[in-house]
Every structure is written in structure tokens, then in C-alpha cells.
Design a protein around this motif. Structure first.
Motif, PDB file in Angstrom:
ATOM      1  N   LYS A   1       0.831  -1.189   0.000  1.00  0.00           N
ATOM      2  CA  LYS A   1       0.000   0.000   0.000  1.00  0.00           C
ATOM      3  C   LYS A   1       0.865   1.237   0.000  1.00  0.00           C
ATOM      4  O   LYS A   1       1.794   1.358   0.796  1.00  0.00           O
ATOM      5  CB  LYS A   1      -0.924   0.007   1.224  1.00  0.00           C
ATOM      6  N   PHE A   2       0.569   2.145  -0.918  1.00  0.00           N
ATOM      7  CA  PHE A   2       1.272   3.417  -1.015  1.00  0.00           C
ATOM      8  C   PHE A   2       0.216   4.520  -0.964  1.00  0.00           C
ATOM      9  O   PHE A   2      -0.322   4.926  -2.001  1.00  0.00           O
ATOM     10  CB  PHE A   2       2.083   3.506  -2.316  1.00  0.00           C
ATOM     11  N   GLY A   3      -0.107   4.934   0.258  1.00  0.00           N
ATOM     12  CA  GLY A   3      -1.167   5.917   0.420  1.00  0.00           C
ATOM     13  C   GLY A   3      -2.494   5.325  -0.034  1.00  0.00           C
ATOM     14  O   GLY A   3      -2.876   4.226   0.386  1.00  0.00           O
ATOM     15  N   PRO A   4      -3.200   6.016  -0.927  1.00  0.00           N
ATOM     16  CA  PRO A   4      -4.485   5.484  -1.403  1.00  0.00           C
ATOM     17  C   PRO A   4      -4.337   4.414  -2.482  1.00  0.00           C
ATOM     18  O   PRO A   4      -5.322   3.833  -2.920  1.00  0.00           O
ATOM     19  CB  PRO A   4      -5.175   6.726  -1.977  1.00  0.00           C
ATOM     20  N   THR A   5      -3.116   4.137  -2.905  1.00  0.00           N
ATOM     21  CA  THR A   5      -2.880   3.180  -3.989  1.00  0.00           C
ATOM     22  C   THR A   5      -2.493   1.818  -3.419  1.00  0.00           C
ATOM     23  O   THR A   5      -1.662   1.732  -2.504  1.00  0.00           O
ATOM     24  CB  THR A   5      -1.770   3.681  -4.927  1.00  0.00           C
ATOM     25  N   LYS A   6      -3.076   0.790  -3.973  1.00  0.00           N
ATOM     26  CA  LYS A   6      -2.766  -0.576  -3.571  1.00  0.00           C
ATOM     27  C   LYS A   6      -2.217  -1.332  -4.776  1.00  0.00           C
ATOM     28  O   LYS A   6      -2.834  -1.361  -5.838  1.00  0.00           O
ATOM     29  CB  LYS A   6      -4.022  -1.264  -3.025  1.00  0.00           C
ATOM     30  N   VAL A   7      -1.040  -1.929  -4.595  1.00  0.00           N
ATOM     31  CA  VAL A   7      -0.376  -2.669  -5.670  1.00  0.00           C
ATOM     32  C   VAL A   7      -0.259  -4.131  -5.256  1.00  0.00           C
ATOM     33  O   VAL A   7       0.214  -4.436  -4.152  1.00  0.00           O
ATOM     34  CB  VAL A   7       1.020  -2.092  -5.979  1.00  0.00           C
ATOM     35  N   THR A   8      -0.687  -5.016  -6.129  1.00  0.00           N
ATOM     36  CA  THR A   8      -0.597  -6.453  -5.869  1.00  0.00           C
ATOM     37  C   THR A   8       0.196  -7.111  -6.987  1.00  0.00           C
ATOM     38  O   THR A   8      -0.143  -6.988  -8.172  1.00  0.00           O
ATOM     39  CB  THR A   8      -1.983  -7.105  -5.780  1.00  0.00           C
ATOM     40  N   ILE A   9       1.271  -7.782  -6.624  1.00  0.00           N
ATOM     41  CA  ILE A   9       2.060  -8.580  -7.562  1.00  0.00           C
ATOM     42  C   ILE A   9       1.670 -10.041  -7.354  1.00  0.00           C
ATOM     43  O   ILE A   9       1.600 -10.511  -6.212  1.00  0.00           O
ATOM     44  CB  ILE A   9       3.568  -8.397  -7.341  1.00  0.00           C
ATOM     45  N   PHE A  10       1.419 -10.766  -8.436  1.00  0.00           N
ATOM     46  CA  PHE A  10       1.022 -12.167  -8.278  1.00  0.00           C
ATOM     47  C   PHE A  10       1.786 -13.056  -9.246  1.00  0.00           C
ATOM     48  O   PHE A  10       2.232 -12.627 -10.318  1.00  0.00           O
ATOM     49  CB  PHE A  10      -0.484 -12.333  -8.474  1.00  0.00           C
ATOM     50  N   ALA A  11       1.932 -14.302  -8.833  1.00  0.00           N
ATOM     51  CA  ALA A  11       2.536 -15.348  -9.665  1.00  0.00           C
ATOM     52  C   ALA A  11       1.578 -16.527  -9.699  1.00  0.00           C
ATOM     53  O   ALA A  11       1.121 -16.993  -8.656  1.00  0.00           O
ATOM     54  CB  ALA A  11       3.883 -15.781  -9.108  1.00  0.00           C
ATOM     55  N   GLU A  12       1.274 -16.988 -10.890  1.00  0.00           N
ATOM     56  CA  GLU A  12       0.396 -18.145 -11.075  1.00  0.00           C
ATOM     57  C   GLU A  12       1.216 -19.264 -11.698  1.00  0.00           C
ATOM     58  O   GLU A  12       1.792 -19.101 -12.778  1.00  0.00           O
ATOM     59  CB  GLU A  12      -0.784 -17.779 -11.980  1.00  0.00           C
ATOM     60  N   ILE A  13       1.270 -20.402 -11.010  1.00  0.00           N
ATOM     61  CA  ILE A  13       2.062 -21.543 -11.484  1.00  0.00           C
ATOM     62  C   ILE A  13       1.110 -22.710 -11.718  1.00  0.00           C
ATOM     63  O   ILE A  13       0.512 -23.238 -10.774  1.00  0.00           O
ATOM     64  CB  ILE A  13       3.146 -21.939 -10.458  1.00  0.00           C
ATOM     65  N   LEU A  14       0.962 -23.097 -12.964  1.00  0.00           N
ATOM     66  CA  LEU A  14       0.099 -24.205 -13.333  1.00  0.00           C
ATOM     67  C   LEU A  14       0.933 -25.459 -13.534  1.00  0.00           C
ATOM     68  O   LEU A  14       1.998 -25.414 -14.148  1.00  0.00           O
ATOM     69  CB  LEU A  14      -0.674 -23.875 -14.608  1.00  0.00           C
ATOM     70  N   ASN A  15       0.457 -26.589 -13.019  1.00  0.00           N
ATOM     71  CA  ASN A  15       1.201 -27.848 -13.038  1.00  0.00           C
ATOM     72  C   ASN A  15       2.566 -27.654 -12.382  1.00  0.00           C
ATOM     73  O   ASN A  15       3.620 -27.820 -12.991  1.00  0.00           O
ATOM     74  CB  ASN A  15       1.356 -28.385 -14.463  1.00  0.00           C
ATOM     75  N   LEU A  16       2.521 -27.289 -11.118  1.00  0.00           N
ATOM     76  CA  LEU A  16       3.710 -26.950 -10.347  1.00  0.00           C
ATOM     77  C   LEU A  16       4.775 -28.034 -10.402  1.00  0.00           C
ATOM     78  O   LEU A  16       5.976 -27.752 -10.482  1.00  0.00           O
ATOM     79  CB  LEU A  16       3.307 -26.676  -8.890  1.00  0.00           C
TER      80      LEU A  16
END
Length: 356
Positions: free
Chosen positions: A292-307
Motif C-alpha cells: 500500500k502506497f497511500g491510497p494506492t494498492k499494488v498487488t504482484i502475483f505469480a500463477e504456477i500451473l502444473n507446479l
């Protein structure tokens, strides 16, 4: 049209219903596809379908439930009107019939639900379905009763029954962890797996066998771990895992059935769909990290299929039962080792979301 009512008493809750289905194609058709003068009108199809559902609480944590019902489903319109111009100048002509009846199902279900604790609930259900009037095909030989050409008609002659058992456990979030687990055992047998399974052909099965979509064992697990702010291990006063969500999905199931054909030739005395492809499984994961950066929310994601990068077999050659070995056809090794015989390998996707 339908009517329904709900009756609540101390000992049970009952849902009652009655549904009426009516279908009329209002479509003239030939009772004999080769005779233009044999035109008749289609007949209406109707059914009264009673429905009953009962829930009976045994205690404040356990309840029984039971349901029974009849169901009515019209055939696909393709099966009603295919080749409605009655063109016989094609190879293996097949004709739809506007007079096809509806598929009719009788279904039963009984089960129990139990709350094991404040966060865990389980349900256990057994079911049975009896399906009649499934659409199949019937072949009419040429040079019989004045017929100069052989043809196939869609008819209501296939039958199927499906029975099984399902166990499900749900766990609501307890501090950090939540999830669910489902196991299903089912048996689907019938006289045909699809409308055109026996087309083109002159014979139809009179025995029940495992249908093409039959999977006796299916297992699914969904686990979700949420680490809020200032949780997880600490490194120099920093919590690297805080504000993260870890989601894992595990799927495993039996393989689909197939009919073995030694030397690549169909042999009539081998039971249809008597062999089965290998089981398949996969583990998928999704990891989210939020800042969270003030009113801004940043989400980084990683999706791994057939891990685990498991090679799931989707198709096997019927003479060997292997996905990459066959002794028939004289094909090259490049053709035989078809990568589409296997499921996709491990895939990793990275992304970001921004909220304001």
C-alpha cells in the motif's frame, strides 16, 4: 410450468414440487425417409415431473437429507432436423426425426451433513440416476423391403445409469488457513456414450459398458493461506511474507476408458471401454503479495500451473496402451510421439494489479 411449496416442521423441512413439460415440434416429416408420400405429423411430448426434497435435523450439528425427482430434456435440434431435405446422394446418409422423444431421468439422492467443530463442516452424499430415451442411431440395410439404399435414423434407444458417492469437507478461515476437500466415486454405464457412437455402423450395443466420460475416482483439494500484516518470519525487522495470499489447488482423477485393439484391429469379443488410461493429477499455485502506497494498492502475483511439471497422459494408442508407442499404421516416430497426447507442462504467469 411448475408449482412448488416448502413445509417446515420441528422434525423436518420438506420441499415439494410438480413440473409440467410440453414440447411439440409441429413439424411434418417422413416416416420412411425414402418415400416422399409417407409424410406424417410429429406428436407432442409431455411429462409430469414430481420433485421431493426432505431435510431432517438429527441434532444441532447433524442433519439428513433426501431428494427424488423426475427430469425431462428435449433432444438437440440437430438430431431433429438433420438432413431434413432427405438427400440420399451422400455417403452413409443419416436423417433426423422431429418425432424424437425427450430424454427422461429419474434421480435419487441421500446424504448427511455434520459440523465437526467451529470451523469444519462435512457432507456425505450418495446418488443414483436412471436415464432412458437417450438419442442413438439405428441402421436400415439396403435392398430390404424395397429400399435401394442403406440409411441411419436417430432413435430413442440408448440407456444410461450413473451412481456414486461424494464426500466434502469445508474449513472456514481459522486465523490464517481455509480450504475445502472433495472426493467423488462414481460409475457411469450405458449403451452408448454419444448420439453418433454407432454411426456409421450396422450394430448397436445391447450391453452396458463404461461410458467415455466415466471417471471412477476424482479428488480436489483447495488450500488458502493468508498472512496479514506483521506475520511470518522477521528479517531485520521486516516481514517478507506479510500481506501475502498462498493458494494451492490439487486435482487428481482416474483416466478415461478406451477399447483396446490388439494389432490396431477392432475385435468384436473385446468389451468396449474395458481398459483405462493412466490417472492424472496436477498441482496449481497462486501467490499474491500486496503493498500500500497511500491510497494506492499494488498487488504482484505469480500463477504456477502444473507446479510439479507432471506429464499427464491424455491419449493412448489402443494397441499398446501407451501414449508414445504403437505398432500399427506404419507411422514415423515424429508422428507417433505426438505432444498433444500429453497435458500441458509447467506454466508460470506473472502479473500485477493496481487499485485506487
Amino acid at each position: 410450468g411448475y408449482v412448488q411449496d416448502k413445509i417446515e416442521m420441528n422434525a423436518f423441512v420438506m420441499n415439494l414440487g410438480l413440473r409440467f413439460d410440453y414440447a411439440d415440434q409441429l413439424s411434418p416429416f417422413r416416416s420412411n425417409p425414402l418415400n416422399p408420400t409417407s409424410v406424417v405429423d410429429s406428436k407432442p411430448k409431455l411429462q409430469w415431473s414430481p420433485r421431493l426434497g426432505v431435510a431432517h435435523p438429527i441434532s444441532d450439528r447433524t442433519s439428513l437429507h433426501f431428494s427424488y425427482g423426475h427430469f425431462f430434456q428435449n433432444p438437440d435440434y440437430t438430431r431433429l432436423y438433420e438432413n431434413s431435405q432427405y438427400d440420399v446422394n451422400v455417403r452413409e446418409p443419416i436423417f433426423g426425426q422431429p418425432n424424437l422423444d425427450a430424454e427422461r431421468t429419474t434421480a435419487y439422492e441421500v446424504g448427511v451433513s455434520h459440523q465437526f467443530g467451529e470451523a469444519i463442516v462435512g457432507s456425505f452424499t450418495a446418488y443414483y440416476k436412471d436415464v432412458i430415451g437417450l438419442v442413438g442411431t439405428q441402421y436400415f440395410f439396403p435392398f430390404v423391403e424395397g429400399r435401394y439404399v442403406g440409411y441411419t435414423l436417430y432413435v430413442n434407444e440408448a440407456y444410461a445409469n450413473i451412481k456414486g458417492f461424494e464426500a466434502r469437507i469445508d474449513m472456514r478461515r481459522t486465523k490464517y488457513l481455509s480450504g475445502s476437500m472433495t472426493y467423488t466415486y462414481s460409475v457411469a454405464k450405458g449403451s452408448a456414450s454419444s448420439e453418433t457412437e454407432d454411426y456409421p455402423g450396422t450394430t448397436a450395443s445391447t450391453l452396458l459398458y463404461s461410458l467415455a466420460f466415466d471417471k471412477p475416482h476424482m479428488f480436489n483439494l483447495n488450500a488458502n493461506l493468508y498472512l496479514p500484516e506483521k506475520t511470518g518470519f522477521s528479517l531485520f525487522g521486516v516481514f517478507p511474507l506479510e500481506n501475502t495470499i498462498w493458494n494451492f489447488v490439487v486435482r487428481a482423477s482416474s483416466g478415461y476408458p478406451y477399447t483396446p485393439q490388439p494389432n490396431g484391429r477392432a475385435i468384436s469379443y473385446i468389451e468396449k471401454n474395458s481398459a483405462r488410461r493412466p490417472m492424472t493429477y496436477s498441482v496449481d499455485a497462486q501467490i499474491n503479495k500486496e503493498w500500500k502506497f497511500g491510497p494506492t494498492k499494488v498487488t504482484i502475483f505469480a500463477e504456477i500451473l502444473n507446479l510439479t511439471d507432471h506429464r499427464n497422459v491424455l491419449y493412448v494408442y489402443t494397441d499398446t496402451g501407451e501414449p508414445d508407442v504403437t505398432t500399427s499404421g506404419g507411422y514415423s516416430q515424429d508422428y507417433i510421439r505426438d505432444p498433444s497426447n500429453f497435458g500441458p507442462p509447467r506454466r508460470i504467469r506473472l502479473g500485477a494489479r493496481f487499485g485506487f
